[in-house]
Design a protein around this motif. Structure first.
Motif, short mmCIF file in Angstrom:
data_model
loop_
_atom_site.label_atom_id
_atom_site.label_comp_id
_atom_site.label_asym_id
_atom_site.label_seq_id
_atom_site.Cartn_x
_atom_site.Cartn_y
_atom_site.Cartn_z
N UNK A 45 0.90 -1.25 0.35
CA UNK A 45 0.13 0.29 0.10
C UNK A 45 1.15 1.11 0.12
N UNK A 46 2.27 1.16 0.49
CA UNK A 46 2.35 2.44 0.76
C UNK A 46 3.37 2.40 -0.35
N UNK A 47 3.52 1.66 -1.16
CA UNK A 47 4.49 2.16 -2.35
C UNK A 47 3.68 2.91 -3.05
N UNK A 48 2.51 3.05 -3.13
CA UNK A 48 1.24 3.64 -4.15
C UNK A 48 1.47 4.65 -3.35
N UNK A 49 1.92 5.61 -2.34
CA UNK A 49 1.72 6.68 -2.09
C UNK A 49 2.89 7.44 -1.24
N UNK A 50 2.93 8.22 -1.22
CA UNK A 50 4.08 9.71 -0.38
C UNK A 50 4.00 9.75 0.71
N UNK A 51 5.15 9.05 1.56
CA UNK A 51 4.67 8.90 3.37
C UNK A 51 5.75 8.95 3.82
N UNK A 52 6.32 10.12 4.53
CA UNK A 52 7.25 10.72 4.88
C UNK A 52 7.17 11.10 6.39
N UNK A 53 6.47 9.13 6.92
CA UNK A 53 6.33 9.60 8.61
C UNK A 53 5.28 10.85 9.33
N UNK A 54 6.55 11.65 8.70
CA UNK A 54 5.58 12.92 10.35
C UNK A 54 4.12 12.85 9.39
N UNK A 55 3.83 12.67 8.63
CA UNK A 55 2.83 13.85 7.48
C UNK A 55 1.74 11.78 7.61
N UNK A 56 0.21 12.02 6.60
CA UNK A 56 -0.31 10.86 6.85
C UNK A 56 -0.40 10.41 5.03
N UNK A 57 0.34 9.29 4.77
CA UNK A 57 -0.09 8.80 3.63
C UNK A 57 -0.40 9.27 2.56
N UNK A 58 -0.12 9.53 1.31
CA UNK A 58 -0.79 10.63 0.38
C UNK A 58 -1.16 9.73 -1.00
N UNK A 59 -1.80 9.33 -1.08
CA UNK A 59 -1.95 8.14 -2.93
C UNK A 59 -1.72 8.94 -4.04
N UNK A 60 -0.35 8.43 -4.27
CA UNK A 60 -0.04 9.31 -5.30
C UNK A 60 -0.38 8.29 -6.66
#
Length: 301
Positions: A45-60
């Motif tokens: 799931x995270x491989x399809x998102x922009x995720x930098x720990x301090x923010x919620x995963x953003x679907x890209x």
């Protein structure tokens, strides 16, 4: 005389056995779900998102995969990893096979065979620290001997040309004992009558090794190659302790690049994408090897 009644498959006793069986396997299923299934699905799931720990995963969507295709460092790391894997597999198989054959022919004590597996039991960090000290250009015992013979030390871990072969040699040293034991076990399954028939036909030791030992060891050799390939692609601890991917990314294997992206740049989404790509690559390599090498049968079948 009354015949004894047969217990039906769906009877109460079988239902009781099924409940006990599920109770016994429940801890294993729970561990598989918590420590493997969930992290795997979460990583996909995270491989399809922009995720930098301090923010919620953003679907890209496929954004990370598009970046992966154009990432020169990723492809360089993949080439370095493939180079490392090829060296580890070729050198490791040669050394392990020769060692196993020598142990089998000389019939040495079981104590010596047990001691051979000790390097495999040592953690990768301890192995890396020990070899780093031995290969140190100033104080390492190997470089002290090399300096006495050639007049100058060799930068085994500090040179771009020597870094990957040195890491591969360390990896071979660590896994040689385990692989040799596996091959040795395969050699013990070959009947002695096979070699006796070869001697009667006038075959030399080299001919028997090529035409009898290697074909009969095909299933074991394929398994050892696959295990070596998978473990070599996942190399991290030895690189992290010795070279940390240097010098100038010369030993920056794929696992090291994934670690730097995730825990130094905190780009967990892109790191998950690279991990997924490595996972798919290992599956493809494994099935290809099994298909081409006919792992389930020897050449005599």
């Amino acid at each position: 005389m009354d015949r004894p009644r047969k217990t039906r498959p769906g009877g109460a006793a079988h239902r009781h056995d099924a409940r006990i069986a599920w109770l016994l396997v429940l801890p294993a299923i729970a561990g598989f779900g918590v420590f493997f299934a969930y992290p795997t699905l979460r990583g996909i799931y995270l491989s399809f998102t922009e995720f930098h720990v301090l923010t919620d995963p953003k679907w890209i969507g496929l954004g990370n995969f598009a970046e992966l295709i154009g990432d020169g460092v990723f492809w360089q790391s993949l080439l370095v990893t493939v180079y490392f894997v090829v060296l580890s597999v070729v050198l490791g198989m040669l050394v392990s096979l020769v060692t196993a054959v020598v142990l089998h022919r000389l019939a040495v004590s079981t104590t010596l065979r047990g001691l051979m597996i000790l390097p495999f039991l040592i953690s990768g960090v301890v192995t890396a620290l020990t070899w780093s000290l031995m290969l140190d250009p100033s104080l390492g015992i190997l470089n002290v001997l090399i300096t006495k013979v050639f007049g100058h030390p060799v930068l085994f871990l500090g040179s771009g040309g020597w870094a990957v072969p040195t890491l591969a040699a360390i990896n071979v040293w660590k896994s040689m004992g385990y692989n040799s034991v596996l091959i040795f076990a395969g050699l013990q399954t070959i009947p002695a009558t096979v070699y006796e028939a070869g001697r009667i036909d006038g075959a030399s030791e080299i001919q028997m090794f090529r035409r009898l030992t290697l074909p009969l060891l095909r299933p074991i050799l394929v398994m050892v190659v696959i295990l070596t390939v998978i473990s070599s692609f996942q190399i991290f601890d030895i690189v992290a302790v010795t070279t940390q991917g240097g010098p100038a990314n010369a030993s920056n294997v794929l696992q090291m690049y994934i670690y730097n992206k995730a825990f130094k740049q905190f780009d967990f989404g892109y790191a998950a994408t690279m991990s997924l790509a490595l996972f798919v690559l290992l599956i493809a390599i494994t099935f290809t090897q099994l298909r081409l090498a006919r792992a389930g049968e020897s050449d005599t079948n």
